[in-house]
Write a protein that holds these residues in place. Structure first.
Motif, short mmCIF file in Angstrom:
data_model
loop_
_atom_site.label_atom_id
_atom_site.label_comp_id
_atom_site.label_asym_id
_atom_site.label_seq_id
_atom_site.Cartn_x
_atom_site.Cartn_y
_atom_site.Cartn_z
N LYS A 88 49.30 45.84 38.61
CA LYS A 88 50.13 44.96 37.79
C LYS A 88 51.14 44.21 38.65
CE LYS A 88 49.91 47.64 33.48
NZ LYS A 88 50.71 48.43 32.50
N ALA A 89 51.80 44.93 39.55
CA ALA A 89 52.80 44.30 40.38
C ALA A 89 52.17 43.28 41.33
CB ALA A 89 53.56 45.36 41.18
N ALA A 90 51.04 43.64 41.91
CA ALA A 90 50.38 42.74 42.87
C ALA A 90 49.96 41.44 42.20
CB ALA A 90 49.17 43.44 43.48
N ARG A 91 49.35 41.52 41.03
CA ARG A 91 48.89 40.31 40.35
C ARG A 91 50.07 39.42 39.96
NH1 ARG A 91 44.75 44.20 37.37
NH2 ARG A 91 42.88 43.83 38.66
N SER A 92 51.14 40.04 39.51
CA SER A 92 52.31 39.27 39.11
C SER A 92 52.95 38.58 40.32
CB SER A 92 53.33 40.20 38.44
OG SER A 92 54.43 39.49 37.95
N ALA A 93 53.10 39.31 41.42
CA ALA A 93 53.70 38.74 42.62
C ALA A 93 52.83 37.64 43.20
CB ALA A 93 53.95 39.83 43.65
N LEU A 94 51.52 37.87 43.24
CA LEU A 94 50.60 36.86 43.79
C LEU A 94 50.65 35.57 42.99
CD1 LEU A 94 47.58 39.16 44.65
CD2 LEU A 94 48.73 37.64 46.27
N GLU A 95 50.67 35.68 41.69
CA GLU A 95 50.71 34.48 40.86
C GLU A 95 51.99 33.69 41.12
OE1 GLU A 95 50.44 33.14 36.14
OE2 GLU A 95 50.58 35.26 36.67
N ALA A 96 53.12 34.40 41.20
CA ALA A 96 54.40 33.71 41.40
C ALA A 96 54.46 33.04 42.77
CB ALA A 96 55.55 34.71 41.26
N VAL A 97 54.02 33.74 43.81
CA VAL A 97 54.09 33.19 45.17
C VAL A 97 53.12 32.03 45.33
CG1 VAL A 97 53.64 33.71 47.60
CG2 VAL A 97 54.95 35.32 46.21
N HIS A 98 51.91 32.19 44.83
CA HIS A 98 50.92 31.11 44.98
C HIS A 98 51.30 29.89 44.15
CE1 HIS A 98 47.63 34.11 46.44
NE2 HIS A 98 48.43 33.75 47.40
N ASP A 99 51.84 30.10 42.97
CA ASP A 99 52.29 28.96 42.16
C ASP A 99 53.40 28.18 42.86
OD1 ASP A 99 50.47 29.57 40.22
OD2 ASP A 99 51.91 30.39 38.79
N ALA A 100 54.18 28.89 43.69
CA ALA A 100 55.28 28.24 44.41
C ALA A 100 54.82 27.66 45.74
CB ALA A 100 56.40 29.24 44.64
N GLY A 101 53.54 27.80 46.07
CA GLY A 101 53.03 27.24 47.31
C GLY A 101 53.14 28.16 48.51
#
Length: 703
Positions: A88-101
């Motif tokens: 859960k934490a990994a998917r959430s962090a990945l989405e936020a970081v990738h969305d921010a470039g």
């Protein structure tokens, strides 16, 4: 690049030059290093934390360590690869970081003998059964099955990282954790294929690297964080670290991130008293050795680099290929964006106090930052953008006191659109940070004063220094925040005569005027700081923060030699009624601060009672009941603080709406972490209270 319109890029061309780790292209040479945060199990908070930093230019972020199995967990707040909280934490962090470039690397972690048995009821594993003073545990020596299973767990974690969408992995092989333990003769006592000599001690790190490479698949970047120097007696000499680095490079590591020291080391590496960049030469030595063998793997350096200018210097001279900064991204998520725009003056600098970051990470409290209390609490305290409208100028707040609580409160209110006037009785902002910046190893505290002195006017705060505001001056404000701080606690000493008695404010104001023999009543953090200042042979004539050259000389004298007393300083005695010197100093710093005092021959007394002043010094009854005269030509009282309550009493009588924060609210357990946090919390609460009477803020935020 010389024609680049961005001032920061022109000023720091090496930092802002593109680079690569394996097949991963990066726009600059700064990496946000791994930090265990103690809130990894909160996916939303983790995403907000990483996402804000990625959006502000952190191109590659390395996560806190994710244990490859339960035996490898570093404690109850660590996530374990493949388990539901991790996913859960990994998917959430990945989405936020990738969305921010940005890009996110997962650190693969195994604590080894630094693990805690009470986390999962599992006895920690290690190369050999060597007691761990850090976790107070005797680990079980790993058998062949344990080793094979652990290596496979590293591979499985790497494979999962790629599947989830991570951009790279980093193997944690430094700081005394499992992989490092196998490489050290101090903790690897085996005589088999996994140990017995320097070459066989390389076997486990190389096996982990090979397994991770296979698990991650072709072309996936693998960073290996290895120890450049363990800094513990009996561990491997420099030649073994050089040999391991070369072996890892030949085995396919895409980058080597050089760590320094173990938790058990008695040589400071990350504390404020460590001069900037002190340990970069270790990484430089490894890089030179690699290049001499024709190995071009990038080398990443870290430890006590807290500005882009410092990173530029070590990149320019070729010491390293990349610089890893962790705590500076806590202090200011936008350190790169501000620097790139040429606004280095607006960077909130990490002061390496460790109080809200490293000290917390060693326990279970969520990590934050002393000078940036929003860190880790981005969801609870998003940047305020209030837009209420009124007629006239009713939404005005006054902050009285320009110390940590007052500066943070003023910034929080102004960022929300409130009109703020900050009153400070002294000629300069900073409160007790003005004292702290004079202490050896604490020159960076001056950077906090510098930051707020620039940021507050940018936000529209009107600053009135040298003005002691009273209730009569504050009656026209919608709300007043009383941040007038503390006063030195008075201690009555019987007797009188030739020995002058000063409080710590007076001592800090003119340390050069103090005589050669000094007794300090009280032995908390302020007393320890004052003693450290008075011991410096170079310190007496100066009135500003410690210079770089002085810091390096002081660090070598106090921490890199045999601990014998050094000439040139004063004879200082610290005395305390209680039983603990340095109470209130964080655990990662206290031992180093006391080490510095002992190296200079400071006399430390606990459990004393004070009989009174006498000709030639201070008479005490020592812990054992014996009476003793402490030779002293001056006695300094540094026995804590009391609340400054004058203004709050006057405001109450005048009926002026107000909130009391920081030391003025309570001196009990006072520290700067609490002061800055209360400034944020109270500033936010008052801004929300005044939201209905606030004019829309028109000032555009800088990057």
């Amino acid at each position: 690049m010389p024609d680049d319109p961005r001032l920061g890029v022109r000023s720091f061309p090496h930092v802002f030059s593109p680079g690569g780790i394996g097949g991963l292209a990066l726009p600059h040479r700064i990496i946000m290093g791994s930090m265990h945060l103690n809130f990894e199990s909160n996916p939303q908070a983790l995403a907000a934390f990483y996402g804000e930093r990625a959006a502000a230019g952190a191109a590659l972020i390395v996560t806190g360590g994710a244990a490859v199995n339960r035996e490898g967990s570093g404690g109850s707040t660590y996530l374990v690869s493949a388990e539901k909280p991790f996913l859960k934490a990994a998917r959430s962090a990945l989405e936020a970081v990738h969305d921010a470039g940005g890009r996110l690397a997962l650190q693969l972690f195994h604590a080894g003998r630094y693990g805690f048995q009470d986390t999962y009821g599992l006895q920690p594993l290690a190369p050999s059964a060597v007691w761990s003073a850090y976790s107070s545990v005797l680990p079980r020596a790993m058998n062949e099955s344990d080793i094979a299973r652990t290596v496979q767990d590293f591979a499985a974690a790497a494979s999962l990282a790629r599947e989830l969408g991570f951009d790279a992995v980093e193997i944690m092989g430094s700081e005394g954790y499992l992989v490092n333990q196998f490489a050290s003769p101090l903790t690897n006592l085996r005589d088999d294929e996994w140990g017995g000599d320097a070459e066989r001690r390389q076997a486990f790190p190389l096996a982990v690297l090979a397994a991770v490479r296979e698990g991650a698949g072709s072309g996936f970047p693998v960073i290996f964080r290895m120890s450049g120097d363990d800094l513990v007696e009996g561990s491997g000499p420099p030649r073994e670290h050089l040999a391991l680095a070369a072996a890892l490079a030949r085995a396919g590591a895409d980058a080597l991130n050089i760590g320094i020291g173990w938790h058990e080391s008695r040589t400071p590496t990350v504390q404020a008293l460590v001069p900037h960049g002190s340990w970069l030469p270790v990484a430089g030595r490894i890089r030179r050795n690699l290049r001499g063998q024709g190995l071009s793997v990038p080398v990443i350096g870290s430890n006590r680099i807290n500005s882009v200018a410092q990173a530029e210097a070590v990149l320019t001279d070729g010491t390293v290929d990349f610089v890893s900064m962790a705590r500076p991204f806590l202090a200011d998520p936008r350190i790169l964006a501000k620097t790139e725009a040429g606004r280095m003056d607006l960077v909130n600098t990490c002061i390496a106090c460790n109080e809200a970051c490293i000290d917390r990470s060693l326990g279970t409290e969520p990590v934050s930052c002393l000078v940036n209390p929003r860190a880790g609490r981005e969801l609870d305290y998003p940047a305020l953008r209030l837009t209420g409208r009124i007629s006239g100028d009713r939404a005005r707040a006054a902050v009285v006191g320009g110390g940590p609580a007052g500066m943070q409160a003023a910034a929080t209110l102004a960022a929300a659109g409130i009109q703020v006037v900050l009153f400070e009785a002294e000629a300069e902002l900073g409160g007790q940070f003005r004292l702290a910046r004079l202490v050896p190893g604490k020159a960076d505290f001056d950077e906090t004063i510098r930051y707020f002195s620039v940021e507050l006017p940018r936000l529209g705060v009107k600053i009135r220094t040298g003005f002691r505001a009273g209730a009569v001056h504050l009656a026209g404000f919608d709300h007043v925040l009383d941040a007038t701080g503390v006063l030195p606690r008075a201690v009555r000493l019987a007797g009188s005569g030739s020995v002058p008695v000063l409080d710590y404010h007076q001592a800090f104001a003119d340390p050069a005027a103090l005589p050669g023999r000094v007794a300090v009543v009280g032995a908390g953090g302020i007393a320890v700081d004052l003693a450290h200042l008075l011991l410096q042979p170079h310190a007496l004539p100066r009135s500003g923060p410690e210079s770089t050259d002085a810091a390096r000389a002081r660090f070598a004298r106090e921490h890199l030699r045999d601990g014998t007393a050094q000439p040139g300083g004063r004879c200082v005695t610290l005395l305390r009624r209680g039983g603990r010197i340095g109470e209130g100093i964080g655990p990662s710093t206290r031992w180093a601060a006391l080490q510095a005092l002992r190296s200079a021959g400071v006399r430390l007394y606990t459990g004393v009672s004070y009989r009174g002043l006498a000709p030639g010094g201070l008479e005490i009854t020592a812990a054992g009941g014996t009476e003793e005269l402490i030779p002293a030509e001056a006695v300094i009282v540094a026995a804590g603080q009391v609340e400054n309550t004058r203004l709050q009493r006057d405001l109450r009588r005048a009926g002026v709406p107000h909130t009391v924060i920081g030391g003025a609210a309570s001196a009990a357990g006072l520290n700067a972490v609490r002061a800055f946090a209360q400034g944020l919390e109270a500033g936010t609460a008052v801004a929300q209270q005044l939201a209905g009477v606030t004019r829309e803020r028109k000032r555009a935020p800088l990057p």
